[in-house]
Design a protein around this motif. Structure first.
Motif, PDB file in Angstrom:
ATOM      1  N   GLU A  55       0.869  -1.173   0.000  1.00 19.40           N
ATOM      2  CA  GLU A  55       0.000   0.000   0.000  1.00 19.40           C
ATOM      3  C   GLU A  55       0.904   1.220   0.000  1.00 19.40           C
ATOM      4  O   GLU A  55       1.491   1.563   1.032  1.00 19.40           O
ATOM      5  N   GLY A  56       1.013   1.856  -1.163  1.00 20.21           N
ATOM      6  CA  GLY A  56       1.956   2.954  -1.274  1.00 20.21           C
ATOM      7  C   GLY A  56       3.377   2.456  -1.100  1.00 20.21           C
ATOM      8  O   GLY A  56       3.816   1.525  -1.764  1.00 20.21           O
ATOM      9  N   LYS A  57       4.088   3.052  -0.158  1.00 21.65           N
ATOM     10  CA  LYS A  57       5.467   2.657   0.098  1.00 21.65           C
ATOM     11  C   LYS A  57       5.576   1.605   1.192  1.00 21.65           C
ATOM     12  O   LYS A  57       6.675   1.155   1.513  1.00 21.65           O
ATOM     13  N   ARG A  58       4.443   1.205   1.769  1.00 20.56           N
ATOM     14  CA  ARG A  58       4.472   0.228   2.851  1.00 20.56           C
ATOM     15  C   ARG A  58       4.122  -1.162   2.342  1.00 20.56           C
ATOM     16  O   ARG A  58       3.297  -1.330   1.425  1.00 20.56           O
ATOM     17  N   SER A  59       4.751  -2.137   2.930  1.00 24.11           N
ATOM     18  CA  SER A  59       4.500  -3.533   2.590  1.00 24.11           C
ATOM     19  C   SER A  59       3.980  -4.263   3.822  1.00 24.11           C
ATOM     20  O   SER A  59       4.477  -4.052   4.933  1.00 24.11           O
ATOM     21  N   TYR A  60       2.989  -5.109   3.609  1.00 24.24           N
ATOM     22  CA  TYR A  60       2.403  -5.888   4.697  1.00 24.24           C
ATOM     23  C   TYR A  60       2.497  -7.370   4.336  1.00 24.24           C
ATOM     24  O   TYR A  60       2.251  -7.759   3.192  1.00 24.24           O
ATOM     25  N   SER A  61       2.831  -8.189   5.298  1.00 27.41           N
ATOM     26  CA  SER A  61       2.902  -9.627   5.055  1.00 27.41           C
ATOM     27  C   SER A  61       2.676 -10.371   6.356  1.00 27.41           C
ATOM     28  O   SER A  61       2.887  -9.844   7.453  1.00 27.41           O
ATOM     29  N   GLU A  62       2.230 -11.605   6.210  1.00 27.67           N
ATOM     30  CA  GLU A  62       1.997 -12.477   7.363  1.00 27.67           C
ATOM     31  C   GLU A  62       2.058 -13.917   6.895  1.00 27.67           C
ATOM     32  O   GLU A  62       1.614 -14.241   5.786  1.00 27.67           O
ATOM     33  N   LYS A  63       2.590 -14.787   7.722  1.00 24.40           N
ATOM     34  CA  LYS A  63       2.600 -16.211   7.404  1.00 24.40           C
ATOM     35  C   LYS A  63       2.055 -16.998   8.592  1.00 24.40           C
ATOM     36  O   LYS A  63       2.112 -16.559   9.738  1.00 24.40           O
ATOM     37  N   GLU A  64       1.537 -18.151   8.289  1.00 24.11           N
ATOM     38  CA  GLU A  64       0.986 -19.055   9.301  1.00 24.11           C
ATOM     39  C   GLU A  64       1.399 -20.473   8.939  1.00 24.11           C
ATOM     40  O   GLU A  64       1.097 -20.948   7.845  1.00 24.11           O
ATOM     41  N   LYS A  65       2.094 -21.130   9.846  1.00 20.87           N
ATOM     42  CA  LYS A  65       2.528 -22.509   9.602  1.00 20.87           C
ATOM     43  C   LYS A  65       1.533 -23.469  10.229  1.00 20.87           C
ATOM     44  O   LYS A  65       1.241 -23.398  11.407  1.00 20.87           O
ATOM     45  N   PHE A  66       1.003 -24.383   9.407  1.00 17.27           N
ATOM     46  CA  PHE A  66       0.074 -25.393   9.895  1.00 17.27           C
ATOM     47  C   PHE A  66       0.825 -26.598  10.467  1.00 17.27           C
ATOM     48  O   PHE A  66       0.488 -27.109  11.524  1.00 17.27           O
TER      49      PHE A  66
END
Length: 367
Positions: A55-66
């Motif tokens: 979003e614009g200059k910002r990056s968002y991320s998330e992970k989930e290990k099952f």
């Protein structure tokens, strides 16, 4: 540096799609032209979810290990400092077996996120690049519509908006959409009725009725939702201070995974029928939603045109005749996601090409 002539994962049951709780059995095939020294040969069985967007200059991320489980099929623990293992030239076969958890989210892929299950085999070599091969597993939950509440009840929605011109707001544009029930399986036809009241002085350029996928991606600090149209029927325009009705418009449910994303916290999927009024340039279009649930086991007692499902038209509750074509492919239903997936460490090569409910066999089918 010795390279294997052949190194691949072979699954014994030849399943296209697995269900949570299934056993996964197979073997590695390894062909060598000369002796290979190594630390070990291992097979990793893993499941995870991942989302990322900007979003614009910002990056968002998330992970989930099952889950993540590794089995050594030849050699020794790579953390050991003992002597190396080796394999002579020739053909080698190493068996493996894993079991899927009974509580898993269905597989999913798009350009922002994924829910992914895979086997990764690795020849671990000290001071050299490891040899790797990967096999993707498709895992789909069963969603029996008969076990959910209110699936046979009609659903609908309504919405309105005012167009602004300079500092003045126009009279409203009002829309509503209705369908006869909430629960469907891939391949079924949804019969849609919609109406529009244009009280404004602006023309509605055109209208449309669409099957949409609504995906919400969640991180610890941010959430975003993407709406994607998967099937569409165009409707007429509407003059200023006029109205229109769209009656018995048919949409076929495309080949999509079941609704919801149980057992996953970073990605959630919903479906809806959307009635859209396409307004003048610069204006935000009017959208009206009727939420639906897509399952894998259809409702008991559906018949007639509403049950023209998975290439099969039901003419009575007990008589079934094949008449229509199969629904679109899995790749097209996911909007070409496999052309450019969020791909960190595996290649997306194994996927069902079509999913539908086979009324002749009373089973959700993959082909």
């Amino acid at each position: 540096m010795v390279k294997p002539r052949k190194f691949q994962i072979i699954l014994h049951d030849e399943k296209v799609v697995y269900a949570p709780g299934d056993d996964v059995t197979g073997h590695l095939e390894l062909q060598l032209d000369e002796e290979m020294f190594m630390k070990e040969v291992q097979v990793k069985f893993a499941g995870k979810a991942f989302v990322t967007w900007n979003e614009g200059k910002r990056s968002y991320s998330e992970k989930e290990k099952f889950f993540s489980e590794t089995t050594i099929v030849h050699g020794q623990d790579s953390s050991s400092t003992s002597d190396r293992a080796s394999l002579p030239a020739g053909d080698h076969r190493f068996n493996f077996q894993f079991q899927l958890s009974p509580l898993l989210a269905s597989s999913y892929e798009d350009k922002i996120g994924y829910i992914r299950y895979y086997l990764k085999a690795r020849i671990v070599k000290p001071w050299q690049i490891d040899n790797k091969t990967t096999h993707i597993l498709q895992v789909w939950n069963t969603l029996n519509l008969n076990q959910l509440n209110d699936m046979m009840l009609p659903v609908g929605g309504e919405n309105s908006k005012n167009l602004c011109c300079c500092c003045c707001a126009s009279a409203p544009i009002e829309g509503d959409v209705h369908i006869s029930r909430r629960g469907f399986v891939p391949g079924e036809k949804i019969v849609v009725n919609a109406s529009l009241e244009n009280h404004s002085s602006s023309k509605v350029r055109q209208t449309s009725i669409e099957f949409v996928k609504i995906v919400t991606y969640t991180t610890r600090t941010r959430e975003t939702t993407v709406i994607k149209s998967l099937a569409k029927e165009m409707g007429p325009p509407c003059k200023p201070r006029d109205s229109l009705n769209l009656n018995n418009v048919e949409l076929r449910v495309p080949s999509v995974r079941p609704s919801g994303t149980h057992h996953c916290n970073v990605l959630h999927i919903r479906y809806a029928v959307m009635f859209m009024s396409h307004l003048r340039r610069g204006a935000i279009n009017l959208r009206v939603y009727a939420p639906i649930i897509v399952g894998t086991i259809p409702l008991v007692g559906v018949s007639g045109d509403n049950a023209a499902t998975g290439g099969v038209n039901i003419t009575s509750p007990t008589t079934k005749n094949v008449t229509d074509s199969l629904p679109p492919s899995y790749a097209s239903a996911t909007s070409g996601a496999y052309d450019n997936p969020v791909n960190q460490d595996v290649n997306i090569t194994d996927k069902p090409t079509s999913t539908y409910y086979d009324w002749n066999q009373s089973a959700f089918t993959y082909s």
